[in-house]
Design an enzyme around this catalytic site. Structure first.
Site, PDB file in Angstrom:
ATOM      1  N   ASP A 315       1.209  -0.767  -0.029  1.00  0.00           N
ATOM      2  CA  ASP A 315      -0.072   0.125  -0.036  1.00  0.00           C
ATOM      3  C   ASP A 315       1.512   1.173  -0.107  1.00  0.00           C
ATOM      4  OD1 ASP A 315      -2.376   1.633   0.865  1.00  0.00           O
ATOM      5  OD2 ASP A 315      -1.555   2.185   2.565  1.00  0.00           O
ATOM      6  N   GLU A 366       1.448  -0.480  -5.524  1.00  0.00           N
ATOM      7  CA  GLU A 366      -0.085   0.753  -5.167  1.00  0.00           C
ATOM      8  C   GLU A 366       1.060   1.614  -5.343  1.00  0.00           C
ATOM      9  OE1 GLU A 366      -3.610   2.936  -3.508  1.00  0.00           O
ATOM     10  OE2 GLU A 366      -1.884   2.642  -2.643  1.00  0.00           O
TER      11      GLU A 366
END
Length: 642
Positions: A315, A366
Site C-alpha cells: 500500500d 500501489e
C-alpha cells in the site's frame, strides 16, 4: 512452535540474533522478539523480548503477574532489547509492557510482535505461540514454481472481509464461515485470486484496516491465526490464490501502540516533518533505521511463510518514495530533489529479500505517480516489484465511460493513450475499492443513461478491460453491478440479485472471467508488445477501437472490436491475419448478459478484401455499446512451427 534452550546457549544465540536485528539483517526477527514459547533450562514457559533502546526500565504486566508493577525485564547489554522468561505465563493470557520512558513517564504499551490481541475496544496483547500447522496445499505451492507469474492468468477479486457479507443482526462473518462461502463463490465466478484488504490488528473500521497497531497478528475481529491459515489452505485446494494488502509506510499513532514507544522517536523518524503523516493521521516508519528494516521485512516474510500467502499488495508506495507526498511541511534533499532516498533503498531491499526466498511471490505496488522502473529488478535500478497498479489507465477509463457517449469521440485519446505506455511496467488494471467510495459512486452508477444503458456500458467497460494488456482486479460488488457505493459497515447489496439485470450481469462477469482463463492470448505474453497488435485506434468519429491479442503460438489470437457508443454499426469490416473462418466467442449484447441479441452471428468467412493492413477481412454487425471478440475457427496459412 516451542524452542528448547539452555542459559549459555540462549545468551550466545540471542547476542547473534540481536546483532543481525540491529544492523537491519534479521528477516525472521519475529522468532526472537515478542512472545515466544520456550523450554528454558528444562522449564516450559514463554519468553518476552522487546526492543525499547531508550527506556529506563521495562516490565511485563499481565494476567499471570501484577498489572501495576509487573515483572522487571533484563536489558541485554547495549542492544536496546529487554527480555524476560516466565514459567507462569500461559497461552490466552493478556499482557502489556510497562515502559518507563526516557523522560521518566510510565506508559503501558502493546507488544509490536504480538500474534494475538483482545477484541476491541480492549487492546492488550495475548500470550500466543506460533501454530505448528501441517499444510496440505503442496500441489498448489509446487505448481506456482513451474511458470512465472507473468505467464499465468491473474484475475483478482478484491475483498474487505467484514463487509462482503454480514449476518442478519449486522455481525460480520467469521473466517471459517467465509471459508465455506467466499472461496466457492470466487471459484464459481472464475477469479484466480482473492485479495484481502489488510487483515492485521487495527482499532478503527473507518481506516479499512490501513492504520495498523499489530503487524504480526490477525485482527481479533476477524479471528485466529489458525483460522486464516486454514482459509488459505482451503483456497489453494480449490485452486484459488490469496493476496493481502500490506502497509509498510505508516502505522497507527494511538498512544498504546508503537508511536514513541520508548518515549523517543523509535519506529518513526526523528524529524517531525517526516514522522507525521498528516493526510492519514498516522506515523511514518523511519525507513532509514536498520531495526525498522528488520521489523518490516520480517513482517512481509511472516505473512508469506506462516500463512502461505501468494503475494502482498504493498500500500501507498508513493508515500515512501517522495518527501513531499504528504500535505505537511517538508525539507528537500541537499540537491533540491524530493525523493526519499531512504524509502527507495528500503523498498529495493524489501523486494530483493522477498524474491531471494520466494521468487514466485506476487509483490504488487500501489504506486500512483510516474516513478520509473517500479517493476524493474532492484539490481537494474528499479524498485523490484513484479506488478504495479495502473492508476493512469483506471482514471482515464473511468473518466471516458462516465461522460455522455456522444461526446466520447472528442476524448477518444482517453481510451487509446494507455497503449503508448502499456509495457513500460508490468501492470495490473484495477477497479478497486478506492473508486467506489466517498461520493465517487459505484461502477454501475457511474455509467450514463437509463438502467439498460448503464449495464450495457458496464459490460463494455469490463470487456475492454479484460482484453487490454495487463492483469486484472475487480472490487467485490462490481461483479453484479450493485448500485450503492461500498460502505464499510454494511454488507454488499446482495438483495439486488433479486433483479434480473443484476443476475444477468453477474453471469456475464462469470462468463468473461472463464473466457479470460481459457484464452491464452489474454495473458500468456501479456507484458510484451508482441502480445497486442492495434488494428485501428484512429476511428474517433465512430468511437470504435479494434485490436488483436496474441499468445505465444501464431494460432492463439483474438480479434477485439469495441464500440463505445450506443449506435449499431452494420457491415462492419475488420482485417484478419489469415484466410478462413472465424467465430464469435463473446458478444456483450447477448440477451443472457442483459442485452437484446437473441442469437450470435455464427461463423464469419473471410473475403479477399484488404483491411487494417491485412489481405483478408470479415464483415459483421457491431451491436450498439458493445464488445465483440472473435477467434480463428478454421484458417489457412498459420506457420506450422507455431
Amino acid at each position: 512452535m516451542v524452542k528448547q534452550i539452555g542459559k549459555e546457549t540462549y545468551e550466545a544465540a540471542l547476542a547473534k540474533e540481536l546483532y543481525l536485528f540491529n544492523i537491519g539483517q534479521h528477516f525472521d526477527s519475529y522468532l526472537v522478539l515478542g512472545c515466544t514459547a520456550e523450554v528454558f533450562d528444562h522449564v516450559a514457559g514463554f519468553r518476552f523480548t522487546v526492543w525499547a533502546p531508550h527506556a529506563q526500565s521495562v516490565a511485563v504486566v499481565a494476567d499471570f503477574c501484577d498489572w501495576t508493577e509487573g515483572l522487571p525485564m533484563e536489558k541485554v547489554d547495549e542492544t536496546g532489547v529487554w527480555t524476560l522468561f516466565s514459567q507462569n505465563a500461559q497461552e490466552g493470557q493478556c499482557y502489556k509492557y510497562r515502559i518507563e520512558q526516557a523522560n521518566g513517564e510510565v506508559k503501558l504499551k502493546i507488544d509490536p510482535y504480538a500474534h494475538e490481541f483482545e477484541v476491541r475496544p480492549k487492546d492488550a496483547s495475548i500470550v500466543k505461540a506460533l501454530p505448528e500447522k501441517k499444510w496440505k496445499d503442496h500441489l498448489w505451492m509446487a505448481n506456482k514454481k513451474r511458470r512465472t507469474a507473468t505467464e499465468r492468468p491473474l484475475n483478482i477479486y478484491e475483498v474487505h472481509l467484514s463487509s462482503w457479507k454480514c449476518h442478519a443482526d449486522g455481525s460480520w462473518y467469521s473466517l471459517p464461515e467465509l471459508q465455506d462461502e467466499l472461496i466457492p463463490y470466487v471459484k464459481e465466478m472464475g477469479y484466480t485470486h482473492i485479495e484481502f484488504m489488510p487483515l492485521m490488528e487495527h482499532p478503527l473500521d473507518a481506516s479499512w484496516g490501513y492504520q495498523l497497531t499489530g503487524y504480526y497478528a490477525v485482527s481479533s475481529k476477524f479471528g485466529k491465526m489458525e483460522e486464516l491459515q486454514n482459509f488459505v489452505e482451503a483456497a489453494h485446494q480449490a485452486n484459488v490464490g490469496v493476496i493481502m494488502d500490506w502497509v509498510p509506510g505508516h502505522f497507527n499513532r494511538n498512544d498504546y501502540g508503537m508511536a514513541y514507544f520508548d518515549g523517543t522517536p523509535q519506529f518513526e523518524y526523528a524529524d517531525s516533518n517526516k514522522a507525521q503523516n498528516f493526510r492519514w493521521g498516522t506515523m511514518n516508519f523511519d525507513l532509514g533505521k536498520a531495526q525498522v528494516h528488520s521489523f518490516l521485512i520480517s513482517n512481509a516474510l511472516f505473512w508469506l511463510e506462516q500463512f502461505h500467502l501468494d503475494g502482498l499488495r504493498v500500500d501507498a508506495v508513493s508515500s515512501m518514495l517522495y518527501l513531499d507526498y504528504d500535505e505537511g511541511p517538508w525539507i528537500p534533499n541537499e540537491d533540491g530533489s524530493n525523493h526519499n532516498r531512504e524509502g527507495v533503498s528500503f523498498i529495493q531491499k524489501l523486494t530483493t529479500t522477498v524474491f531471494e526466498r520466494h521468487p514466485e511471490t506476487l509483490m504488487i505496488a500501489e504506486e500512483s505517480t510516474a516513478w520509473a522502473k517500479v517493476t524493474a529488478p532492484a539490481a537494474q535500478g528499479g524498485l523490484g516489484f513484479n506488478y504495479k497498479w495502473n492508476m493512469g489507465w483506471m482514471n482515464d477509463t473511468l473518466k471516458f465511460f462516465e461522460m455522455d457517449p456522444l461526446l466520447r469521440k472528442h476524448h477518444f485519446n482517453l481510451i487509446t493513450f494507455s497503449f503508448m505506455y502499456a509495457f513500460n511496467e508490468k501492470f495490473i488494471l484495477p477497479f478497486s475499492h478506492d473508486e467506489v467510495v466517498h461520493g465517487k459512486k459505484s461502477l454501475m452508477h457511474k455509467m450514463p443513461g437509463d438502467r439498460y444503458n448503464q449495464f450495457a456500458g458496464l459490460r463494455t467497460m469490463e470487456a475492454y478491460k479484460m482484453a487490454h494488456p495487463g492483469k486484472k482486479l475487480d472490487f467485490m460488488g462490481n461483479e453484479f453491478g450493485q448500485f450503492l457505493e461500498w460502505r464499510v459497515h454494511s454488507e454488499l447489496e446482495w438483495s439486488s440479485l433479486e433483479d434480473e439485470m443484476n443476475r444477468k450481469h453477474r453471469y456475464f462477469m462469470q462468463t468473461l472471467n472463464e473466457l479470460y482463463k481459457k484464452e491464452r492470448a489474454f495473458w500468456e505474453i501479456d507484458h510484451e508488445a508482441s502480445g497486442i497488435e492495434i488494428l485501428d485506434a484512429d476511428n474517433a468519429e465512430e468511437t470504435i477501437l479494434t485490436f488483436l491479442r496474441k499468445g505465444k503460438k501464431a494460432r492463439d489470437f483474438l480479434i477485439v472490436i469495441c464500440n463505445f457508443v450506443p449506435i449499431e454499426r452494420r457491415h462492419m469490416k475488420v482485417g484478419v491475419p489469415y484466410e478462413g473462418q472465424y467465430e464469435e466467442v463473446l458478444n456483450t449484447e447477448m440477451i443472457e448478459f442483459g442485452g437484446v441479441w437473441t442469437k450470435g452471428q455464427g461463423t464469419l468467412k473471410t473475403a479477399k478484401e484488404p483491411m487494417n493492413g491485412y489481405d483478408y477481412s470479415v464483415e459483421l454487425i457491431l451491436p450498439a455499446m458493445s464488445v465483440v471478440i472473435l477467434r480463428p475457427k478454421r484458417v489457412m496459412g498459420v506457420p506450422k512451427m507455431n
